[in-house]
Design a protein around this motif. Sequence first.
Motif, PDB file in Angstrom:
ATOM      1  N   THR A   6       0.812  -1.212   0.000  1.00  0.00           N
ATOM      2  CA  THR A   6       0.000   0.000   0.000  1.00  0.00           C
ATOM      3  C   THR A   6       0.841   1.255   0.000  1.00  0.00           C
ATOM      4  N   ASN A   7       2.132   1.144   0.323  1.00  0.00           N
ATOM      5  CA  ASN A   7       3.008   2.308   0.322  1.00  0.00           C
ATOM      6  C   ASN A   7       3.586   2.585  -1.054  1.00  0.00           C
ATOM      7  N   ASN A   8       3.424   1.674  -1.974  1.00  0.00           N
ATOM      8  CA  ASN A   8       4.029   1.824  -3.292  1.00  0.00           C
ATOM      9  C   ASN A   8       3.092   1.270  -4.342  1.00  0.00           C
ATOM     10  N   PRO A   9       2.435   2.135  -5.095  1.00  0.00           N
ATOM     11  CA  PRO A   9       1.463   1.660  -6.083  1.00  0.00           C
ATOM     12  C   PRO A   9       2.083   0.933  -7.252  1.00  0.00           C
ATOM     13  N   ASP A  10       3.395   1.037  -7.449  1.00  0.00           N
ATOM     14  CA  ASP A  10       4.038   0.398  -8.596  1.00  0.00           C
ATOM     15  C   ASP A  10       4.621  -0.951  -8.253  1.00  0.00           C
ATOM     16  N   MET A  11       4.530  -1.357  -7.001  1.00  0.00           N
ATOM     17  CA  MET A  11       5.147  -2.608  -6.579  1.00  0.00           C
ATOM     18  C   MET A  11       4.091  -3.507  -5.969  1.00  0.00           C
ATOM     19  N   GLY A  12       4.263  -4.793  -6.148  1.00  0.00           N
ATOM     20  CA  GLY A  12       3.302  -5.727  -5.594  1.00  0.00           C
ATOM     21  C   GLY A  12       2.199  -6.031  -6.591  1.00  0.00           C
ATOM     22  N   GLU A  13       1.090  -6.545  -6.077  1.00  0.00           N
ATOM     23  CA  GLU A  13       0.001  -6.954  -6.942  1.00  0.00           C
ATOM     24  C   GLU A  13      -0.657  -5.738  -7.579  1.00  0.00           C
ATOM     25  N   THR A  14      -1.106  -5.894  -8.801  1.00  0.00           N
ATOM     26  CA  THR A  14      -1.799  -4.799  -9.469  1.00  0.00           C
ATOM     27  C   THR A  14      -3.051  -4.412  -8.710  1.00  0.00           C
ATOM     28  N   ALA A  15      -3.362  -3.107  -8.719  1.00  0.00           N
ATOM     29  CA  ALA A  15      -4.562  -2.646  -8.019  1.00  0.00           C
ATOM     30  C   ALA A  15      -5.820  -3.105  -8.739  1.00  0.00           C
ATOM     31  N   ASN A  16      -5.709  -3.420 -10.045  1.00  0.00           N
ATOM     32  CA  ASN A  16      -6.859  -3.846 -10.823  1.00  0.00           C
ATOM     33  C   ASN A  16      -6.978  -5.363 -10.800  1.00  0.00           C
ATOM     34  N   ASN A  17      -7.164  -5.919  -9.605  1.00  0.00           N
ATOM     35  CA  ASN A  17      -7.181  -7.367  -9.476  1.00  0.00           C
ATOM     36  C   ASN A  17      -8.353  -8.009 -10.209  1.00  0.00           C
ATOM     37  N   GLY A  18      -9.397  -7.228 -10.516  1.00  0.00           N
ATOM     38  CA  GLY A  18     -10.540  -7.787 -11.203  1.00  0.00           C
ATOM     39  C   GLY A  18     -10.375  -7.831 -12.706  1.00  0.00           C
ATOM     40  N   GLN A  19      -9.335  -7.169 -13.227  1.00  0.00           N
ATOM     41  CA  GLN A  19      -9.159  -7.132 -14.658  1.00  0.00           C
ATOM     42  C   GLN A  19      -8.566  -8.426 -15.177  1.00  0.00           C
ATOM     43  N   ASN A  20      -8.607  -8.559 -16.475  1.00  0.00           N
ATOM     44  CA  ASN A  20      -8.057  -9.736 -17.131  1.00  0.00           C
ATOM     45  C   ASN A  20      -6.586  -9.874 -16.801  1.00  0.00           C
ATOM     46  N   THR A  21      -6.143 -11.101 -16.504  1.00  0.00           N
ATOM     47  CA  THR A  21      -4.750 -11.325 -16.141  1.00  0.00           C
ATOM     48  C   THR A  21      -3.809 -11.076 -17.299  1.00  0.00           C
ATOM     49  N   GLN A  22      -4.371 -10.774 -18.476  1.00  0.00           N
ATOM     50  CA  GLN A  22      -3.541 -10.447 -19.622  1.00  0.00           C
ATOM     51  C   GLN A  22      -2.644  -9.257 -19.311  1.00  0.00           C
ATOM     52  N   ASN A  23      -3.111  -8.350 -18.457  1.00  0.00           N
ATOM     53  CA  ASN A  23      -2.353  -7.152 -18.148  1.00  0.00           C
ATOM     54  C   ASN A  23      -1.047  -7.456 -17.436  1.00  0.00           C
ATOM     55  N   THR A  24      -0.925  -8.618 -16.841  1.00  0.00           N
ATOM     56  CA  THR A  24       0.302  -8.968 -16.141  1.00  0.00           C
ATOM     57  C   THR A  24       1.118  -9.995 -16.902  1.00  0.00           C
ATOM     58  N   TRP A  74       3.363   9.504  -6.542  1.00  0.00           N
ATOM     59  CA  TRP A  74       4.238   8.767  -5.608  1.00  0.00           C
ATOM     60  C   TRP A  74       5.630   8.605  -6.203  1.00  0.00           C
ATOM     61  N   ASP A  75       5.693   8.144  -7.443  1.00  0.00           N
ATOM     62  CA  ASP A  75       6.991   7.914  -8.088  1.00  0.00           C
ATOM     63  C   ASP A  75       7.816   9.190  -8.144  1.00  0.00           C
ATOM     64  N   GLY A  76       7.158  10.296  -8.473  1.00  0.00           N
ATOM     65  CA  GLY A  76       7.880  11.552  -8.654  1.00  0.00           C
ATOM     66  C   GLY A  76       8.542  12.085  -7.416  1.00  0.00           C
ATOM     67  N   LYS A  77       8.124  11.610  -6.256  1.00  0.00           N
ATOM     68  CA  LYS A  77       8.697  12.099  -4.994  1.00  0.00           C
ATOM     69  C   LYS A  77       9.773  11.166  -4.429  1.00  0.00           C
ATOM     70  N   GLN A  78      10.070  10.067  -5.124  1.00  0.00           N
ATOM     71  CA  GLN A  78      11.015   9.103  -4.573  1.00  0.00           C
ATOM     72  C   GLN A  78      12.466   9.570  -4.726  1.00  0.00           C
ATOM     73  N   THR A  79      13.290   9.101  -3.814  1.00  0.00           N
ATOM     74  CA  THR A  79      14.725   9.372  -3.815  1.00  0.00           C
ATOM     75  C   THR A  79      15.465   8.039  -3.796  1.00  0.00           C
ATOM     76  N   ASN A  80      16.770   8.089  -4.009  1.00  0.00           N
ATOM     77  CA  ASN A  80      17.548   6.860  -3.929  1.00  0.00           C
ATOM     78  C   ASN A  80      17.412   6.210  -2.559  1.00  0.00           C
ATOM     79  N   ARG A  81      17.368   7.019  -1.529  1.00  0.00           N
ATOM     80  CA  ARG A  81      17.254   6.470  -0.170  1.00  0.00           C
ATOM     81  C   ARG A  81      15.872   5.894   0.097  1.00  0.00           C
ATOM     82  N   SER A  82      14.829   6.594  -0.343  1.00  0.00           N
ATOM     83  CA  SER A  82      13.474   6.118  -0.055  1.00  0.00           C
ATOM     84  C   SER A  82      13.172   4.800  -0.762  1.00  0.00           C
ATOM     85  N   LEU A  83      13.902   4.523  -1.849  1.00  0.00           N
ATOM     86  CA  LEU A  83      13.668   3.293  -2.608  1.00  0.00           C
ATOM     87  C   LEU A  83      14.440   2.092  -2.076  1.00  0.00           C
TER      88      LEU A  83
END
Length: 306
Positions: A6-24, A74-83
């Motif tokens: 939940t702290n990183n929208p680009d990591m982990g399972e896609t938020a669109n879990n109901g969509q077709n698995t083709q997206n992954t 979220w991505d735009g505010k990241q730093t080398n340390r925060s990642l």
Amino acid sequence: MTEPNTNNPDMGETANNGQNTQNTQSNRDKDGKYHLPAGYEHCAKLHPVAEAATALDRVKAIVDILYSPGGCPWDGKQTNRSLLKHLLEETYEYIDAVETDDRDNMREELGDVLLQSIFQARVCEADPNDPFDIDEVADRLVAKLITRHPHVFVPDGAVSTASESDVESGERAPETPEETLALWERVKQQEKHRKSVLDGISHTQGAFLRAAKVVSRVSKSLDADELFRAFEHEECTLLAESAVSDTKATPCEDTPDEARYADEILDVIRRAQSAGVDVESALRNRLRVVEAEIGKREDVLRSSRS
């Protein structure tokens, strides 16, 4: 990942879990041509991704879009340390996938590790004082792999030797993986002008991993026998036994019990190294068995109490 982050929208399972698995999945047709996920074919922001020459270029393009103004907040505010915490998490999750032979999860987690590398480089590219990009990183990597393998990349017409500076010691080209690793360490020490086998070992990693790295480095040294005598450290043991709480701290201020346990752990690591055992991996695998057994026993206990 096994859980959404939940702290990183680009990591982990896609938020669109109901969509077709083709997206992954890999979006390639039978001819190997890449297509954007269904429903996103007409998104102007994704043109750089769709037009990228290679798969890695697509990763670079999507990360650039997300990090740049107008991308993901979220991505735009990241730093080398925060990642860094995400880099560690994704690395351990890939390790877990490999050690459990989960090939599908390996595909997922290796992609997450790749994301972290590309993302870190994109942040570095935006640094106002010392910018560099992933291409510079890649070029430096290729140069390093060439110079660290002088026994492989022998100039045409030359005789294969370990390296010019090793001729005086009578060293030949390595013939085994162990000899190759030893050569790698010596070439690296020369390139980085290291004076000690300990130079470059990170102190931020856990003590167990650090100890394993120290043992590995020492074992590859030409002076291994002499350097391994440091592990006996009788002087440190004596200092530990005489230490009192109000004395000035020293590098050897462990209590006798602490020193004994530490010595036993170091001894296990050294014996594992000599036997060719990755003790960290062995411990992780053993813990999986123990954890599974704990789970079974907890199930039995719950059943008996119900």
